[in-house]
Design an enzyme around this catalytic site. Structure first.
Site, PDB file in Angstrom:
ATOM      1  N   LYS A  93       0.859  -1.181   0.000  1.00 47.00           N
ATOM      2  CA  LYS A  93       0.000   0.000   0.000  1.00 47.00           C
ATOM      3  C   LYS A  93       0.897   1.233   0.000  1.00 47.00           C
ATOM      4  CE  LYS A  93      -4.572   0.752   0.331  1.00 47.00           C
ATOM      5  NZ  LYS A  93      -5.646  -0.082  -0.207  1.00 47.00           N
ATOM      6  N   GLY A 193     -21.374   5.854   4.350  1.00 47.85           N
ATOM      7  CA  GLY A 193     -20.442   6.226   3.288  1.00 47.85           C
ATOM      8  C   GLY A 193     -20.972   5.806   1.931  1.00 47.85           C
ATOM      9  N   VAL A 194     -21.463   6.768   1.155  1.00 45.42           N
ATOM     10  CA  VAL A 194     -22.019   6.452  -0.164  1.00 45.42           C
ATOM     11  C   VAL A 194     -21.251   7.192  -1.257  1.00 45.42           C
ATOM     12  CG1 VAL A 194     -24.330   5.727   0.499  1.00 45.42           C
ATOM     13  CG2 VAL A 194     -23.847   8.160   0.274  1.00 45.42           C
ATOM     14  N   GLY A 195     -19.914   7.172  -1.101  1.00 44.45           N
ATOM     15  CA  GLY A 195     -19.053   7.778  -2.104  1.00 44.45           C
ATOM     16  C   GLY A 195     -18.709   6.775  -3.180  1.00 44.45           C
ATOM     17  N   LYS A 196     -17.421   6.549  -3.392  1.00 46.71           N
ATOM     18  CA  LYS A 196     -16.940   5.691  -4.475  1.00 46.71           C
ATOM     19  C   LYS A 196     -17.650   4.342  -4.551  1.00 46.71           C
ATOM     20  CE  LYS A 196     -12.122   6.844  -5.529  1.00 46.71           C
ATOM     21  NZ  LYS A 196     -10.748   6.333  -5.433  1.00 46.71           N
ATOM     22  N   VAL A 197     -17.620   3.608  -3.455  1.00 44.76           N
ATOM     23  CA  VAL A 197     -18.170   2.251  -3.431  1.00 44.76           C
ATOM     24  C   VAL A 197     -19.625   2.238  -3.001  1.00 44.76           C
ATOM     25  CG1 VAL A 197     -17.962  -0.044  -2.388  1.00 44.76           C
ATOM     26  CG2 VAL A 197     -15.902   1.246  -2.978  1.00 44.76           C
ATOM     27  N   GLY A 198     -19.945   3.022  -1.994  1.00 45.25           N
ATOM     28  CA  GLY A 198     -21.264   2.960  -1.379  1.00 45.25           C
ATOM     29  C   GLY A 198     -22.416   3.221  -2.331  1.00 45.25           C
ATOM     30  N   HIS A 199     -22.240   4.154  -3.265  1.00 37.74           N
ATOM     31  CA  HIS A 199     -23.379   4.452  -4.149  1.00 37.74           C
ATOM     32  C   HIS A 199     -23.623   3.319  -5.138  1.00 37.74           C
ATOM     33  CE1 HIS A 199     -20.480   5.837  -7.254  1.00 37.74           C
ATOM     34  NE2 HIS A 199     -21.483   5.758  -8.099  1.00 37.74           N
TER      35      HIS A 199
END
Length: 368
Positions: A93, A193-199
């Site tokens: 990482k 969290g509904v950003g990159k993955v959540g949405h």
């Protein structure tokens, strides 16, 4: 994995690095380019299964020490994630220190690409929090070992697509294990969290007939989901979400440490299954979750769809092939639950055992 999280109170970076009883790290590179303002850390935890693969996080850390420790934790998590995903990759990482909205420039990303390239393929990078497909296109101009590029540049595009799909498969497996049916129809699911993955996850759940409740620190992310899907309910914050009555599944999909001594006693959900990395704030949380009768789907098992997607890019990306592999997250999650029951241990510990066994077997083959 059972999250052995290092803290800033440890004896120091070098002490942490050389603590073999905590898993060790093969290599840590501190990168600085004064002209562009780049300060970055690349951590390689293991190459037992192959070149280390993991994303680049761009974040405004409180200190450089915190950034190094985060890189350590995230790299170790990637070793376990890649092992359980069946990939021929170890774990690594990188973190870039600073506010991406303030300091991210093409010049900085190119400098970062040169540092990754200097490792000669021991570390393969991709997107993470604060970095995007367009950023990887820039990095790839200096580094051939870059994934998560745009299709126009020979890449797989947004890896959050299959990350969300994999978490959905983990939820289906959790439903199968707990309720005897893999459907989420009629289940109430809370997503933090509904950003990159959540949405993307919202889309899968609604298509399957679930009721969805969301929260996010960014109001624009909430508004985007509710504008498209007005049937989705929003609550003020994560504290309100975890206390929502009738919640069947809680999905942490933002930053790590979501499951801690304050959160776990307040959970109303029967299952925790989300996309965030390093959800367990400290060792022992997984037992607290199990003691409450809550089923925990280990994060690095269910959120591996994204790394499956970018790993496929190294072989000439084929979405259908990558999706077929991500579909197997359902079977892997069920196998972890079965192993946990057979061994009388929490699922997080069972997942650790399976991943560690695969890495140990790979090391043994190398030295045979």
């Amino acid at each position: 994995m059972t999250d052995v999280r290092h803290t800033a109170d440890d004896l120091g970076v070098l002490s942490t690095l050389f603590r073999s009883e905590q898993g060790g790290h093969e290599q840590v590179v501190l990168c600085q380019d004064r002209d562009s303002g780049l300060k970055a850390v690349i951590a390689i935890h293991s190459t037992a299964l192959g070149p280390a693969l993991g994303g680049t996080r761009f974040h405004a850390y409180a200190s450089e020490e915190e950034a190094v420790l985060d890189a350590f934790n995230l790299a170790r998590g990637m070793s376990y994630k890649n092992a359980l995903a069946g990939l021929d990759h170890g774990g690594g990482k990188a973190v870039i220190i600073g506010d991406p909205d303030v300091i991210k420039t093409e010049r900085l990303l190119l400098a970062y690409g040169r540092f990754v390239a200097s490792l000669g393929g021991r570390y393969v990078t991709a997107c993470d929090v604060g970095t995007y497909v367009s950023d990887m296109d820039v990095v790839s101009r200096e580094c051939r070992w870059t994934t998560g590029r745009s299709p126009a540049n020979g890449g797989a595009g947004d890896s959050s697509v299959l990350t969300a799909f994999g978490v959905f498969q983990g939820m289906r497996a959790s439903a199968q294990h707990l309720w005897g049916d893999p459907t989420l129809r009629g289940r109430r699911i809370g997503i933090a969290g509904v950003g990159k993955v959540g949405h993307h996850l919202v889309e899968h759940l609604l298509e399957d007939g679930a009721e969805v409740v969301i929260t996010d620190v960014r109001q624009d992310s909430v508004d985007r989901v509710r504008t498209k899907h007005p049937q989705v309910t929003a609550v003020a914050d994560t504290d309100a979400l975890i206390r929502t009555e009738g919640l069947d599944i809680y999905a942490p999909c933002a930053l790590g440490g979501a499951l801690d001594d304050a959160t776990v006693p307040a959970l109303t959900a029967k299952v925790v299954c989300g996309a965030a990395n390093n959800q367990l704030a400290h060792p022992g949380v997984e037992k607290d979750i199990a003691d409450r009768g809550i089923l925990y789907a280990p994060d690095y098992v269910v959120n591996s769809g994204g790394v499956i997607q970018v790993a496929d890019e190294l072989h000439g990306f084929d979405f259908d092939r990558a999706k077929a592999k991500a579909t197997k997250i359902f079977d892997t999650t069920l196998a972890i639950f079965d192993r946990a029951k057979a061994d009388g241990i929490p699922p997080a510990a069972a997942a650790d055992r399976v991943a560690e066994q695969r890495m140990a077997e790979a090391r043994a083959r190398r030295t045979a």
